[in-house]
Write a protein that holds these residues in place. Structure first.
Motif, PDB file in Angstrom:
ATOM      1  N   SER A  23      52.701  44.602  49.910  1.00 10.09           N
ATOM      2  CA  SER A  23      51.495  44.184  49.193  1.00 10.09           C
ATOM      3  C   SER A  23      51.133  42.732  49.516  1.00 10.09           C
ATOM      4  CB  SER A  23      51.682  44.363  47.683  1.00 10.09           C
ATOM      5  OG  SER A  23      52.443  43.318  47.097  1.00 10.09           O
ATOM      6  N   GLN A  27      47.718  41.157  52.493  1.00  5.79           N
ATOM      7  CA  GLN A  27      46.679  40.366  51.840  1.00  5.79           C
ATOM      8  C   GLN A  27      45.522  40.053  52.794  1.00  5.79           C
ATOM      9  OE1 GLN A  27      46.486  39.076  48.386  1.00  5.79           O
ATOM     10  NE2 GLN A  27      47.836  40.889  48.385  1.00  5.79           N
ATOM     11  N   TRP A  94      50.773  43.335  44.351  1.00  9.48           N
ATOM     12  CA  TRP A  94      49.404  42.832  44.260  1.00  9.48           C
ATOM     13  C   TRP A  94      48.416  43.773  44.933  1.00  9.48           C
ATOM     14  CZ3 TRP A  94      50.828  37.395  46.559  1.00  9.48           C
ATOM     15  CH2 TRP A  94      51.369  36.575  45.553  1.00  9.48           C
ATOM     16  N   ASP A  95      47.179  43.683  44.481  1.00  9.96           N
ATOM     17  CA  ASP A  95      46.069  44.263  45.217  1.00  9.96           C
ATOM     18  C   ASP A  95      45.866  43.452  46.494  1.00  9.96           C
ATOM     19  OD1 ASP A  95      43.370  45.986  45.007  1.00  9.96           O
ATOM     20  OD2 ASP A  95      42.837  43.954  45.663  1.00  9.96           O
ATOM     21  N   PHE A  98      44.312  39.898  46.126  1.00 10.65           N
ATOM     22  CA  PHE A  98      44.799  38.964  45.098  1.00 10.65           C
ATOM     23  C   PHE A  98      44.657  37.509  45.537  1.00 10.65           C
ATOM     24  CE2 PHE A  98      48.167  36.320  43.254  1.00 10.65           C
ATOM     25  CZ  PHE A  98      47.904  36.479  41.901  1.00 10.65           C
ATOM     26  N   GLU A 101      41.032  36.290  45.969  1.00 17.22           N
ATOM     27  CA  GLU A 101      40.370  36.039  44.692  1.00 17.22           C
ATOM     28  C   GLU A 101      40.914  34.773  44.019  1.00 17.22           C
ATOM     29  OE1 GLU A 101      37.858  37.483  43.341  1.00 17.22           O
ATOM     30  OE2 GLU A 101      37.607  39.258  44.596  1.00 17.22           O
ATOM     31  N   ALA A 117      45.401  35.763  36.677  1.00 20.06           N
ATOM     32  CA  ALA A 117      44.515  36.879  36.980  1.00 20.06           C
ATOM     33  C   ALA A 117      44.799  38.025  36.023  1.00 20.06           C
ATOM     34  CB  ALA A 117      44.717  37.344  38.420  1.00 20.06           C
ATOM     35  N   PHE A 119      45.948  41.443  34.858  1.00 16.45           N
ATOM     36  CA  PHE A 119      46.987  42.309  35.413  1.00 16.45           C
ATOM     37  C   PHE A 119      47.055  43.607  34.627  1.00 16.45           C
ATOM     38  CE2 PHE A 119      49.121  39.956  32.063  1.00 16.45           C
ATOM     39  CZ  PHE A 119      49.970  40.886  31.467  1.00 16.45           C
ATOM     40  N   SER A 161      51.104  37.311  38.048  1.00 16.47           N
ATOM     41  CA  SER A 161      49.650  37.135  38.105  1.00 16.47           C
ATOM     42  C   SER A 161      49.260  35.666  38.057  1.00 16.47           C
ATOM     43  CB  SER A 161      48.975  37.881  36.942  1.00 16.47           C
ATOM     44  OG  SER A 161      49.222  37.234  35.706  1.00 16.47           O
ATOM     45  N   GLY A 203      39.212  42.896  38.059  1.00 14.67           N
ATOM     46  CA  GLY A 203      40.390  43.556  38.638  1.00 14.67           C
ATOM     47  C   GLY A 203      40.845  44.719  37.780  1.00 14.67           C
ATOM     48  N   PHE A 205      44.181  42.693  39.661  1.00 10.10           N
ATOM     49  CA  PHE A 205      44.642  42.429  41.016  1.00 10.10           C
ATOM     50  C   PHE A 205      46.160  42.268  41.090  1.00 10.10           C
ATOM     51  CE2 PHE A 205      40.188  41.232  41.165  1.00 10.10           C
ATOM     52  CZ  PHE A 205      39.785  41.794  42.374  1.00 10.10           C
ATOM     53  N   SER A 206      46.824  42.270  39.938  1.00 11.88           N
ATOM     54  CA  SER A 206      48.286  42.166  39.886  1.00 11.88           C
ATOM     55  C   SER A 206      48.815  43.316  39.041  1.00 11.88           C
ATOM     56  CB  SER A 206      48.691  40.821  39.281  1.00 11.88           C
ATOM     57  OG  SER A 206      50.096  40.722  39.144  1.00 11.88           O
TER      58      SER A 206
END
Length: 320
Positions: A23, A27, A94-95, A98, A101, A117, A119, A161, A203, A205-206
Motif C-alpha cells: 500500500s 502511492q 493506506w489508499d 494517501f 492527499e 486524515a 480513517f 492516519s 476518504g 484514505f487510511s
C-alpha cells in the motif's frame, strides 16, 4: 514539494506486513522514504523487511531488540531524513492517494505541526462506516484538538492516519516509551497544545485493521494499568490548570478507561485513586450512573447506551 519519511514499527507481523508495504509502494505520490524498524520479531517479519529493501531503494531497515512500539517509532523518527513523518502500523494500510492527499493538506495549512486524515476500521475485511467528525461540506479543516474534543468527546486521529513534522519532536519529545496503551494520543495531545491540527475530511484514505487477534497485540485484552497512558497523565497537570477544556479531556479519558479496570476487580485501589483525580463536575450523567451502580448493573446500562449510540450512527449514515 513536501517529503515524507514513512515510519513502520514491525513486531511479529508476517501475516500483514506485505499488504502494508504494498500500500505504501503503490502511492501515487512518490517523494518518500520508508523506514522499517524490526522490533525484535521472532517470526519472519525481519526477513520480509530485508527482502523488500532489495526491491526498492527508498526502503531502509533497522533491526533492534524488542523495546515496544514507542521505542520502535522513536528509532524511526531519529533515522528519518525527511521533514514530515507519516506513521503506519505494520497491520494497517493506506489508499493509493494517501500521501498525495496529505501533501495537499500540508500545503493548505503549512504552519501546523500535525495532520490527520479520515480513517476507517476494517473488520472481517470490510471497511466499517464511521461517524463523521466534521460535516462533509468541506474537504479540509484546521482545528484545535482540545477544543473539539470538548465538543465531540473523541479523537478523530489514529496513528496510521497521522503525519507530523519531525521538528516538533524536538520541542515536545517523541513517543513516551513507558506507555504501551494510547501512547499515540499522548504524543498527539502534547503536539496539540502548541499546534492546530490540519484534517483531511474525505476518504477514508487510511485503514485501521481490527481483525488482528488480541494475542498479537502488545496491550492484550486488559493491559497493565501501569503501562497505560492514564498512569502518566500527570505530565499535563500544569497545562490543565490553565486550560479547563484540557482538564475535561483528560478526565473524560480517565473515566472512559476506568470502566474496564473497575469491571476486572483487579485494580480496586488504583481505580479509586484515579477517580479521585477527576473533577466532580466532569463526571457527567453517564459516568455518574456507571460508577454509582453495582458493576453488573453498570455494565448493563453501558451496553444499552452503546447500542443506542451505534444505532444513531447507522441512522445518520443512512440519512446522508
Amino acid at each position: 514539494m513536501n517529503t515524507f519519511s514513512v515510519v513502520i514499527p514491525v513486531h511479529n507481523k508476517e501475516a500483514y506486513i506485505l499488504k502494508t508495504l504494498e500500500s505504501v509502494l503503490s502511492q501515487s505520490y512518490a517523494n518518500f522514504e520508508v523506514i522499517l524498524v524490526n522490533d525484535g520479531s521472532s517470526d519472519k517479519s525481519g526477513e520480509i523487511c530485508d527482502q523488500y529493501k532489495l526491491k526498492d531503494a527508498r526502503i531502509r531497515v533497522f533491526h533492534q531488540k524488542n523495546g515496544g512500539v514507542s521505542s520502535a517509532r522513536n528509532s524511526g523518527i531519529r533515522l528519518a531524513k525527511n521533514e514530515h513523518i507519516a506513521f503506519l502500523d505494520a497491520d494497517d494500510y493506506w489508499d493509493v492517494s494517501f500521501l498525495e492527499e496529505m501533501n495537499i493538506l500540508i500545503n493548505t495549512y503549512p504552519h501546523n505541526s500535525i495532520y490527520g486524515a479520515k480513517f476507517a476500521r476494517v473488520k472481517n475485511g470490510i471497511a466499517l462506516d464511521e461517524e463523521n467528525y466534521f460535516p462533509e461540506k468541506d474537504n479540509y479543516y484546521n482545528f484545535n484538538l482540545i477544543n473539539n474534543f470538548f465538543q465531540k468527546s473523541r479523537f478523530p486521529l489514529h496513528t496510521s492516519s497521522v503525519v507530523i513534522k519531525k521538528a516538533v519532536t524536538y520541542v515536545v519529545g517523541g513517543f513516551d516509551e513507558r506507555i504501551y496503551v494510547f501512547e499515540d494520543y499522548d504524543l498527539f495531545l502534547r503536539i496539540a497544545i502548541i499546534s492546530n491540527v490540519g484534517y483531511l475530511n474525505k476518504g477514508p484514505f487510511s485503514f485501521y485493521n481490527i481483525d488482528v487477534p488480541v494475542s498479537s497485540k502488545v496491550r492484550g485484552k486488559l493491559p497493565l494499568l501501569a503501562k497505560h497512558w492514564i498512569s502518566f497523565m500527570s505530565k499535563f497537570d500544569k497545562d490543565a490548570l490553565k486550560n479547563t477544556k484540557l482538564k475535561i479531556l483528560l478526565d473524560q479519558m480517565k473515566l472512559n478507561q476506568m470502566v474496564a479496570y473497575r469491571r476486572s476487580g483487579a485494580y480496586k485501589k488504583e481505580v479509586k485513586n484515579i477517580l479521585k483525580t477527576v473533577d466532580k463536575k466532569n463526571f457527567g450523567w453517564k459516568y455518574k450512573i456507571i460508577f454509582s451502580l453495582p458493576i453488573f448493573i453498570g455494565d448493563l446500562f453501558l451496553s444499552i447506551y452503546s447500542l443506542l449510540s451505534n444505532y444513531k450512527v447507522k441512522l445518520n449514515n443512512q440519512n446522508k
